[in-house]
Design a protein around this motif. Structure first.
Motif, PDB file in Angstrom:
ATOM      1  N   ALA A 283       0.992  -0.930   0.083  1.00 25.45           N
ATOM      2  CA  ALA A 283       0.339  -0.437   0.384  1.00 25.45           C
ATOM      3  C   ALA A 283       1.236   1.348   0.442  1.00 25.45           C
ATOM      4  O   ALA A 283       1.879   1.024   1.066  1.00 25.45           O
ATOM      5  N   PRO A 284       0.385   2.052  -0.747  1.00 22.76           N
ATOM      6  CA  PRO A 284       1.338   3.174  -0.903  1.00 22.76           C
ATOM      7  C   PRO A 284       1.332   4.031   0.291  1.00 22.76           C
ATOM      8  O   PRO A 284       0.326   3.758   1.292  1.00 22.76           O
ATOM      9  N   LEU A 285       2.473   4.608   0.550  1.00 20.02           N
ATOM     10  CA  LEU A 285       2.233   5.925   1.687  1.00 20.02           C
ATOM     11  C   LEU A 285       1.813   7.238   1.617  1.00 20.02           C
ATOM     12  O   LEU A 285       2.270   7.696   0.351  1.00 20.02           O
ATOM     13  N   SER A 286       0.442   7.929   2.296  1.00 20.28           N
ATOM     14  CA  SER A 286      -0.151   8.261   1.985  1.00 20.28           C
ATOM     15  C   SER A 286       0.639   9.326   2.428  1.00 20.28           C
ATOM     16  O   SER A 286       0.936   9.824   3.963  1.00 20.28           O
ATOM     17  N   ASP A 287       0.320  10.737   1.705  1.00 21.92           N
ATOM     18  CA  ASP A 287       0.259  12.199   3.108  1.00 21.92           C
ATOM     19  C   ASP A 287       0.133  12.275   3.812  1.00 21.92           C
ATOM     20  O   ASP A 287       1.427  13.282   4.896  1.00 21.92           O
ATOM     21  N   GLU A 288      -1.310  11.802   4.507  1.00 21.58           N
ATOM     22  CA  GLU A 288      -1.392  11.838   5.897  1.00 21.58           C
ATOM     23  C   GLU A 288      -0.746  11.206   6.361  1.00 21.58           C
ATOM     24  O   GLU A 288      -0.367  11.442   7.440  1.00 21.58           O
ATOM     25  N   GLU A 289      -0.434   9.951   6.667  1.00 25.13           N
ATOM     26  CA  GLU A 289       1.273   9.079   7.638  1.00 25.13           C
ATOM     27  C   GLU A 289       2.568   9.804   7.084  1.00 25.13           C
ATOM     28  O   GLU A 289       2.767   9.647   8.164  1.00 25.13           O
ATOM     29  N   TRP A 290       2.267   9.790   5.784  1.00 21.67           N
ATOM     30  CA  TRP A 290       3.758  11.009   6.000  1.00 21.67           C
ATOM     31  C   TRP A 290       4.185  11.926   7.046  1.00 21.67           C
ATOM     32  O   TRP A 290       5.397  11.778   7.779  1.00 21.67           O
ATOM     33  N   ARG A 291       2.933  12.541   7.437  1.00 25.48           N
ATOM     34  CA  ARG A 291       2.793  13.897   8.547  1.00 25.48           C
ATOM     35  C   ARG A 291       3.451  13.236   9.102  1.00 25.48           C
ATOM     36  O   ARG A 291       3.540  13.741  10.775  1.00 25.48           O
ATOM     37  N   MET A 292       2.369  11.880   9.793  1.00 31.11           N
ATOM     38  CA  MET A 292       2.364  11.216  11.182  1.00 31.11           C
ATOM     39  C   MET A 292       4.076  10.710  11.372  1.00 31.11           C
ATOM     40  O   MET A 292       3.930  11.041  12.726  1.00 31.11           O
ATOM     41  N   TYR A 293       4.364  10.610  10.827  1.00 32.71           N
ATOM     42  CA  TYR A 293       5.403  10.008  10.950  1.00 32.71           C
ATOM     43  C   TYR A 293       6.685  11.457  11.350  1.00 32.71           C
ATOM     44  O   TYR A 293       7.697  10.989  12.293  1.00 32.71           O
ATOM     45  N   ASP A 404      -7.478   1.557  12.260  1.00 33.80           N
ATOM     46  CA  ASP A 404      -7.911   3.270  12.204  1.00 33.80           C
ATOM     47  C   ASP A 404      -7.580   4.045  13.421  1.00 33.80           C
ATOM     48  O   ASP A 404      -8.353   4.226  14.531  1.00 33.80           O
ATOM     49  N   THR A 405      -6.955   4.913  13.257  1.00 28.64           N
ATOM     50  CA  THR A 405      -6.273   5.992  14.595  1.00 28.64           C
ATOM     51  C   THR A 405      -7.115   7.087  14.892  1.00 28.64           C
ATOM     52  O   THR A 405      -6.615   7.635  15.899  1.00 28.64           O
ATOM     53  N   LYS A 406      -8.019   7.406  14.013  1.00 36.14           N
ATOM     54  CA  LYS A 406      -9.438   7.787  14.364  1.00 36.14           C
ATOM     55  C   LYS A 406     -10.662   7.200  15.182  1.00 36.14           C
ATOM     56  O   LYS A 406     -11.287   8.136  15.244  1.00 36.14           O
ATOM     57  N   HIS A 407      -9.959   6.155  14.689  1.00 34.66           N
ATOM     58  CA  HIS A 407     -11.296   5.032  16.478  1.00 34.66           C
ATOM     59  C   HIS A 407     -11.690   5.831  17.751  1.00 34.66           C
ATOM     60  O   HIS A 407      -9.746   6.530  17.443  1.00 34.66           O
ATOM     61  N   ALA A 408     -12.097   5.513  18.085  1.00 44.81           N
ATOM     62  CA  ALA A 408     -12.456   6.282  19.635  1.00 44.81           C
ATOM     63  C   ALA A 408     -11.432   5.702  20.468  1.00 44.81           C
ATOM     64  O   ALA A 408     -11.418   6.370  22.006  1.00 44.81           O
ATOM     65  N   LEU A 409     -11.477   4.539  19.922  1.00 49.83           N
ATOM     66  CA  LEU A 409     -10.495   4.049  21.197  1.00 49.83           C
ATOM     67  C   LEU A 409      -9.120   4.518  21.084  1.00 49.83           C
ATOM     68  O   LEU A 409      -8.543   4.385  22.391  1.00 49.83           O
ATOM     69  N   TYR A 410      -8.229   5.430  20.308  1.00 50.85           N
ATOM     70  CA  TYR A 410      -7.084   5.684  19.897  1.00 50.85           C
ATOM     71  C   TYR A 410      -7.507   7.415  20.054  1.00 50.85           C
ATOM     72  O   TYR A 410      -6.748   7.359  21.264  1.00 50.85           O
ATOM     73  N   GLU A 411      -8.482   7.933  20.411  1.00 48.65           N
ATOM     74  CA  GLU A 411      -9.037   9.075  20.818  1.00 48.65           C
ATOM     75  C   GLU A 411      -9.112   9.271  22.473  1.00 48.65           C
ATOM     76  O   GLU A 411      -8.356   9.782  23.125  1.00 48.65           O
ATOM     77  N   ALA A 412      -9.744   7.897  23.283  1.00 49.02           N
ATOM     78  CA  ALA A 412      -9.675   7.738  24.398  1.00 49.02           C
ATOM     79  C   ALA A 412      -7.994   7.089  24.830  1.00 49.02           C
ATOM     80  O   ALA A 412      -7.889   7.569  25.753  1.00 49.02           O
ATOM     81  N   GLY A 413      -7.582   6.932  24.414  1.00 47.04           N
ATOM     82  CA  GLY A 413      -5.415   6.412  24.459  1.00 47.04           C
ATOM     83  C   GLY A 413      -4.797   8.535  24.728  1.00 47.04           C
ATOM     84  O   GLY A 413      -4.795   8.133  25.443  1.00 47.04           O
ATOM     85  N   ALA A 425       0.776  11.763  22.689  1.00 44.41           N
ATOM     86  CA  ALA A 425       1.147  10.309  22.551  1.00 44.41           C
ATOM     87  C   ALA A 425       1.932  11.133  21.045  1.00 44.41           C
ATOM     88  O   ALA A 425       1.255  10.381  20.206  1.00 44.41           O
ATOM     89  N   ASP A 426       2.600   9.239  20.956  1.00 44.91           N
ATOM     90  CA  ASP A 426       2.884   9.150  19.919  1.00 44.91           C
ATOM     91  C   ASP A 426       2.351   8.351  18.652  1.00 44.91           C
ATOM     92  O   ASP A 426       1.855   6.885  19.723  1.00 44.91           O
ATOM     93  N   LEU A 427       1.867   8.223  17.970  1.00 43.26           N
ATOM     94  CA  LEU A 427       1.045   6.798  17.208  1.00 43.26           C
ATOM     95  C   LEU A 427       2.139   6.816  16.315  1.00 43.26           C
ATOM     96  O   LEU A 427       2.759   6.579  14.970  1.00 43.26           O
TER      97      LEU A 427
END
Length: 493
Positions: A283-293, A404-413, A425-427
């Motif tokens: 799967a290609p590296l998306s712009d959003e993932e690049w920004r996360m890194y 999915d990092t946008k899931h409520a579980l990650y928001e709670a984290g 937090a670092d993702l």
């Protein structure tokens, strides 16, 4: 009137929650020596799942885990998952899986915490500075095999539940535990157990939490992905027996030469995988993932220093992390049948077996990778026009896992980490493989988060493994807070 008072009511509720956390945190702080002693007792058990001679210790470890949950008042079961067949044909009982349940309120979310209490092998002569099965406290670090992977995190979850109980505070969610004893050797029997209990034990579970991982730096992390693993044997066989290189060298086409030749075609010196179709499936590296890194805390020089090298394949953070986590790799692990003992031996091995793996990522499929690698190696081997025979076998085909990092579980984290550590937090993703995450996802259909408390320098699977007191104690507070945050997620009907 009601609308006018609503902000005040919210303030009161917020204040109550803040007061409760302070009280829970104080309880944890005041019981930290008790927690360290509990970890000491667990580390003392040599629960090495790879050594069949230590199987009684592994059974004892599972009983200790069950007893701990029973002492907390949980509904505890020891689930029989069958036997393990040994290479000589004998069978050996697998350690039972421990399940526990605290609370069954249908109006609350139910979380299932997964962990394991088996460990990697450890001997002091391997280079340990302390006895590996005697927890040793040095400068705030608790050294011992299994301290970080995974005994302290499992205990920290139990301490979190105990803290609510001790202060007579209602658990904000129902909590279930699944603790196994064969993770380090492939979780034998666990997949079948999860499938068998999908409609019973797991039927009311809303979310699954795994804490069998670690931070990337000193910043707390949330893990949202792991790579898979396709593990191969490539066997080249020639003469009917080993030969003397002085007598037969120069007259036979040697299996080792063939094997080294085909292995050299798997990957380039720069790390490029040469098997056709592998790179195209990623799967290609998306712009959003690049920004996360870009936002992740990571120091390349510290990384080089930690592993003892002066050069890496990539010189910038984003490329390095991406190739560590979300791109596939080929690693050649060793060759069986070759002479590898000290000294010299002038032998031509009759049969040699290379062991190598491809850490796979989305959107690669193990069955496809198996065919690609097998077809490619046979085509390369054919060009050598060798009279020897090649056999390629894939013995592991573990799939990658991605959340999915946008899931409520990650928001709670994120919220829980901010409250406990006062930082963002670092993702992150993991380069290794935790097959049980994908099993949970595929079989139960539940959402999963990996919530680590292990430090970046804990030395998992290595000499001098440790868990810092700070991570152990503050990690317990994180788990306490996380349960409260997950309680705020709207329960699905």
């Amino acid at each position: 009137m009601t609308l006018f008072l609503l902000p005040s009511i919210l303030l009161v509720i917020s204040a109550v929650h803040a007061f409760q956390f302070e009280e829970l945190a104080h309880y944890v702080d005041s019981h930290q020596e008790e927690y360290v002693e509990a970890l000491r007792d667990w580390v003392a058990v040599e629960s090495d799942s790879s050594d069949v001679l230590k199987r009684p210790e592994l059974h004892r470890m599972m009983e200790m885990t069950a007893q701990k949950l029973r002492s907390m008042g949980g509904n505890v079961q020891l689930v029989d998952i069958g036997v393990q067949e040994l290479p000589d044909g004998q069978t050996l009982a697998l350690p039972k899986v421990v399940t526990g349940q605290f609370g069954s309120d249908p109006n609350k979310n139910t979380v299932c915490v997964y962990g394991h209490v088996d460990v990697q092998p450890a001997k002091i002569e391997d280079g340990w500075a302390t006895e590996p099965y005697n927890l040793t406290d040095i400068n705030g670090n608790l050294y011992g095999r299994g301290a970080s992977d995974n005994k302290a995190p499992v205990l920290a979850w139990m301490h979190a539940v105990e803290a609510y109980q001790a202060l007579n505070m209602e658990l904000p969610v129902n909590v279930k535990f699944v603790v196994e004893g064969m993770e380090e050797t492939g979780s034998n029997g666990l997949d079948a157990m999860i499938l068998a209990q999908r409609d019973t034990f797991f039927s009311d579970v809303d979310f699954i939490i795994i804490s069998d991982c670690g931070w990337l730096s000193r910043r707390p992390a949330l893990t949202y992905g792991t790579r898979g693993n396709c593990y191969f044997f490539a066997e080249v066989e020639g003469p009917k027996q080993d030969l003397h290189s002085g007598v037969y060298g120069g007259t036979v086409i040697e299996p080792m030469t063939d094997l080294i030749g085909i292995l050299d075609t798997l990957i380039s010196p720069s790390g490029k995988i040469l098997v056709p179709g592998i790179r195209e499936a990623v799967a290609p590296l998306s712009d959003e993932e690049w920004r996360m890194y870009q936002d992740i805390e990571f120091d390349i020089n510290d990384y080089k220093s930690k592993i003892g090298v002066n050069q890496l394949m990539y010189t910038n953070k984003v490329d390095l992390l991406a190739h560590r986590w979300r791109y596939p790799t080929v690693t050649i692990h060793g060759i069986e049948g070759a002479f590898s003992a000290p000294g010299s031996k002038t032998v031509i091995p009759a049969k040699v077996i290379a062991k190598f793996s491809i850490r796979q990522v989305p959107d690669m499929e193990p069955a496809v990778v198996k065919k690609q690698v097998t077809d490619y190696l046979h085509s390369v081997f054919a060009k050598r026009k060798s009279p020897n025979t090649l056999k390629v076998t894939m013995i592991i085909g573990a799939k990658p896992w991605l959340a999915d990092t946008k899931h409520a579980l990650y928001e709670a984290g994120r919220t829980a980490i901010k409250k406990v550590f006062d930082m963002e937090a670092d993702l992150i993703r993991e380069g290794g493989t935790i097959p049980i995450a994908r099993t949970f996802q595929d079989v139960t259909g539940k959402s999963i988060i990996m919530l680590p408390i292990g430090g970046f320098d804990d030395g998992l699977h290595s000499q001098n493994e440790k868990m810092s007191r700070y991570n152990y104690i503050e990690g317990t507070k994180l788990f306490i807070t996380y349960l409260n945050e997950v309680a705020q997620i709207k329960k699905s009907v």
